[in-house]
Motif scaffolding. Structure first.
Motif, mmCIF file in Angstrom:
data_model
loop_
_atom_site.group_PDB
_atom_site.id
_atom_site.type_symbol
_atom_site.label_atom_id
_atom_site.label_comp_id
_atom_site.label_asym_id
_atom_site.label_seq_id
_atom_site.Cartn_x
_atom_site.Cartn_y
_atom_site.Cartn_z
ATOM 1 N N HIS A 77 0.879 -1.305 -0.014
ATOM 2 C CA HIS A 77 -0.014 0.079 -0.011
ATOM 3 C C HIS A 77 0.868 1.494 0.001
ATOM 4 N N HIS A 84 1.243 4.233 -2.630
ATOM 5 C CA HIS A 84 0.500 5.401 -2.463
ATOM 6 C C HIS A 84 1.297 6.266 -1.525
ATOM 7 N N CYS A 125 -5.946 9.587 1.423
ATOM 8 C CA CYS A 125 -6.037 8.271 0.789
ATOM 9 C C CYS A 125 -7.233 7.510 0.762
ATOM 10 N N VAL A 126 -7.839 7.479 -0.456
ATOM 11 C CA VAL A 126 -9.208 7.086 -0.308
ATOM 12 C C VAL A 126 -9.104 5.351 -0.415
ATOM 13 N N PRO A 127 -8.250 4.760 -0.929
ATOM 14 C CA PRO A 127 -8.494 3.155 -0.868
ATOM 15 C C PRO A 127 -8.243 2.745 0.717
ATOM 16 N N GLY A 128 -7.513 3.425 1.387
ATOM 17 C CA GLY A 128 -6.899 3.272 2.724
ATOM 18 C C GLY A 128 -5.889 4.009 3.192
ATOM 19 N N SER A 185 -13.575 2.902 3.069
ATOM 20 C CA SER A 185 -12.031 2.906 3.070
ATOM 21 C C SER A 185 -11.680 1.953 3.983
ATOM 22 N N TRP A 186 -10.337 1.972 4.267
ATOM 23 C CA TRP A 186 -9.742 0.990 4.889
ATOM 24 C C TRP A 186 -8.786 1.492 6.111
#
Length: 193
Positions: free
Chosen positions: A43, A47, A55-58, A137-138
């Motif tokens: 990750h 990113h 940070c949108v995905p996580g 998100s995570w």
């Protein structure tokens, strides 16, 4: 023209580099934790903003299980949004230069206890779904343990509905499996005192 940012003084660069260093050198206690460690590193590789809430995905978060000086009680917050008993912690902020400083800052702010002694490295990793962004998100949570001084007095913050000490072998409900595992792992640590 974009102003030049010195990478030696940029909090985003410093925190990202520290997160990579911490996770790359951390000795995971089992295969599941090692798989999470590799996922967190992937990750961060993908990113540059992976330590920030935007940070949108996580995004990497830092939390701390506060343990009393005897190692027999844990300080838990009844989280005001989640409505469950959890360890203290949250998002990294621009002033944080390391994951450890983020974890200690969050624990101090949310407990009101000064003089906490943080474990030298993470104790556990946890990934859980959150609603920080529309669509979800995570949180990629790097979890530490801190020991409170003998005379510690806690103060409930705005982020908590309640804040209490519980026996490590008598956790309240509702809580989650990640907290139970974190408490179990903390009981295997030597006191920092």
């Amino acid at each position: 023209m974009t102003p030049h940012t010195d990478p030696h003084t940029d909090p985003q660069t410093d925190l990202h580099a520290d997160a990579v260093r911490v996770l790359a050198s951390w000795q995971a206690p089992d295969a599941g934790q090692d798989a999470l460690r590799r996922d967190f590193l992937r990750h961060l590789e993908e990113h540059a903003d992976g330590t920030w809430r935007e940070c949108v995905p996580g995004h990497i978060t830092a939390s701390t299980l506060v343990v009393d000086a005897t190692g027999t009680r844990v300080l838990l917050t009844l989280h005001s949004k989640i409505k469950a008993w959890l360890q203290l912690g949250g998002h990294c902020e621009p002033g944080d230069r390391s994951l450890a400083s983020a974890a200690l800052r969050e624990a101090t702010e949310e407990s009101g206890i000064s003089g906490l002694e943080l474990s030298p490295g993470p104790v556990q990793l946890d990934r859980h779904a959150v609603r920080c962004h529309p669509g979800g998100s995570w949180h990629l949570d790097v979890q530490y343990v801190a020991y409170a001084p003998d005379d510690a007095r806690h103060v409930i913050s705005d982020e908590s509905d309640d804040l209490r000490w519980f026996p490590a072998d008598g956790l309240p409900t509702p809580t989650d499996d990640a907290l139970r595992r974190l408490v179990d792992r903390s009981r295997g640590l030597d006191s920092l005192a």
